[in-house]
Design an enzyme around this catalytic site. Structure first.
Site, mmCIF file in Angstrom:
data_model
loop_
_atom_site.group_PDB
_atom_site.id
_atom_site.type_symbol
_atom_site.label_atom_id
_atom_site.label_comp_id
_atom_site.label_asym_id
_atom_site.label_seq_id
_atom_site.Cartn_x
_atom_site.Cartn_y
_atom_site.Cartn_z
ATOM 1 N N SER A 253 0.844 -1.267 -0.009
ATOM 2 C CA SER A 253 0.044 -0.106 -0.053
ATOM 3 C C SER A 253 0.810 1.325 -0.112
ATOM 4 O O SER A 253 1.662 1.324 -1.004
ATOM 5 C CB SER A 253 -0.845 0.025 1.253
ATOM 6 O OG SER A 253 -1.956 0.949 1.056
ATOM 7 N N ASP B 103 -9.855 -5.175 -4.499
ATOM 8 C CA ASP B 103 -9.104 -3.925 -3.565
ATOM 9 C C ASP B 103 -10.220 -2.814 -3.459
ATOM 10 O O ASP B 103 -10.194 -2.015 -4.271
ATOM 11 C CB ASP B 103 -7.729 -3.689 -3.911
ATOM 12 C CG ASP B 103 -6.850 -3.163 -2.832
ATOM 13 O OD1 ASP B 103 -7.567 -2.392 -2.300
ATOM 14 O OD2 ASP B 103 -5.737 -3.162 -2.929
ATOM 15 N N HIS C 240 -7.714 -5.577 0.197
ATOM 16 C CA HIS C 240 -6.471 -4.885 0.313
ATOM 17 C C HIS C 240 -5.480 -5.396 0.946
ATOM 18 O O HIS C 240 -4.199 -5.092 0.802
ATOM 19 C CB HIS C 240 -6.822 -3.473 0.804
ATOM 20 C CG HIS C 240 -5.827 -2.411 0.761
ATOM 21 N ND1 HIS C 240 -5.166 -1.985 -0.249
ATOM 22 C CD2 HIS C 240 -5.156 -1.874 2.097
ATOM 23 C CE1 HIS C 240 -4.236 -1.156 0.120
ATOM 24 N NE2 HIS C 240 -4.279 -0.867 1.215
#
EC number: 3.1.-.-
Length: 398
Positions: free
Chosen positions: A246, A333, A372
């Site tokens: 991320s 995601d 995610h």
């Protein structure tokens, strides 16, 4: 005389009779009128009371409706005012946007002691503290390969540092925003990687967790560089891989670009749920939905990010990286859209800097539900890493 007086008498009698009948009808009419008035007095108030009560109830209902409408209107005006005020507030105070990007003040899970990784089930992990710069201290966890967990019991920091020189490869993990190095999904990934025979070194950037300092893109990148150099000083010729997740992918590409420029690249770069650059990610983030079509969105929301010195330009960095690149991204995601990861791959794959290196993109179908941060759950992950990085030979003694 008698004959003349008889008609007069009869006439008087008829008049008297007529008078008496007219007076009787008048009396009857008067009596009827009295009875009517009496009836009205008896029935009037009783009939009027329900009408008055109905009128009062209607007035109360109308009053309540009016009060509810006034309250709703006040709430609506407050929400609308706040909606309009927030963009101006962010524009005037760019630091707010920086905090929303980093979310370092969100510490989850709460009430964990980062000095005791064993409380999170990492019973072969040591906690360190390093000092990248003056007045900056960062907390570090080092997890050795799972096959060493018995030997690791009760060992001190020196033993863990010496273990980096073993034949096991090392993964430097750079986490995303919010939380700490003790986040649940992060701990689960450390366990998976450790079970595959890797050392895992991770840390909290300055301003996160128990690390001291003020967050910034430059500072986060420098912290990562310091930890990488610390690892290389102890690992000898062992492979060192960098894994970013991320927001950590932005730190990872910053770091690897710098390492490549000084000709000390890592052995591979792994990007999990990456974006192209922070502007595109901010525009695609679910939090931006209510403002995405707001007039001047870029000027109000995106320009303050750039003016705060935050770029995380993965799309530019990959053009200057010379090492194998693996991108992992789940189709479902909700935080970093899948298309941003694919777009980054389409930029990196043809780049000249990768002409001698493997670039691979691995999607995870939305039916799997990895979203995610749950790619670590994939039973295919060990095979993917083994094929991309090569097999990590386990050692049972150290």
């Amino acid at each position: 005389m008698r004959k003349r007086t008889e008609p007069v008498a009869l006439e008087h009698e008829r008049c008297a009779a007529a008078g008496s009948s007219s007076s009787g009808s008048a009396a009857a009419a008067l009596d009827a009128d009295c009875r009517l008035k009496q009836n009205l007095r008896l029935t009037g108030p009783a009939a009027a009371e329900p009408r008055c009560a109905a009128d009062a109830g209607m007035k109360r209902a109308l009053g309540r409706r009016k009060g509810v409408w006034l309250r709703l209107r006040k709430i609506l005006f407050c929400v609308l005012g706040l909606y309009i005020a927030i963009p101006f507030l962010i524009k005037l105070c760019p630091g707010i946007q920086a905090k929303l990007i980093f979310l370092n003040f969100v510490r989850v899970p709460y009430f964990i002691d980062l000095k005791k990784p064993q409380d999170q089930g990492l019973n072969h992990t040591c906690n360190y503290y390093l000092q990248p710069e003056e007045d900056v201290t960062i907390g570090v966890w080092h997890t050795v390969p799972a096959v060493w967990w018995k030997n690791a019991q009760g060992k001190d920091q020196m033993w863990y540092e010496d273990a980096l020189a073993s034949s096991h490869p090392i993964i430097l993990y750079l986490h995303g925003n919010a939380g700490t190095r003790g986040g649940d999904h992060r701990v689960e990934l450390y366990k998976v990687l450790s079970s595959l025979g890797y050392h895992v070194v991770t840390f909290d950037y300055r301003g996160w967790g128990d690390s001291v300092g003020t967050p910034s893109e430059r500072g986060m990148t420098y912290d990562a560089l310091h930890v990488f150099d610390w690892i290389k000083a102890r690992s000898g010729d062992n492979p060192v891989y960098i894994w970013g997740h991320s927001l950590g992918t932005g730190v990872a590409t910053n770091l690897v670009r710098r390492l490549c420029e000084r000709e000390t690249p890592p052995d591979a770069l792994i990007l999990e749920s990456p974006f192209t650059n922070i502007r595109e990610e901010a525009k695609s983030h679910p939090f931006s939905v209510i403002y995405r079509y707001f007039p001047g969105f870029d000027w109000f929301f995106l320009d303050p990010i750039t003016s705060s010195g935050i770029k995380f330009a993965n799309d530019e960095n990959v053009k200057h990286i010379s090492c194998p690149l693996l991108i992992l991204h789940a189709e479902d995601d909700p935080v970093v859209p899948f298309q941003l990861g694919r777009k980054l791959y389409s930029i990196a794959a043809p780049a000249r800097s990768f002409r001698d290196f493997k670039v691979q993109f691995v999607p995870f179908h939305s039916d799997l539900g990895y979203r995610h941060k749950y790619i670590y759950k994939s039973p295919e992950l060990p095979r993917i890493l083994r094929e991309f990085l090569g097999k990590s030979e386990p050692e049972h003694q150290h």
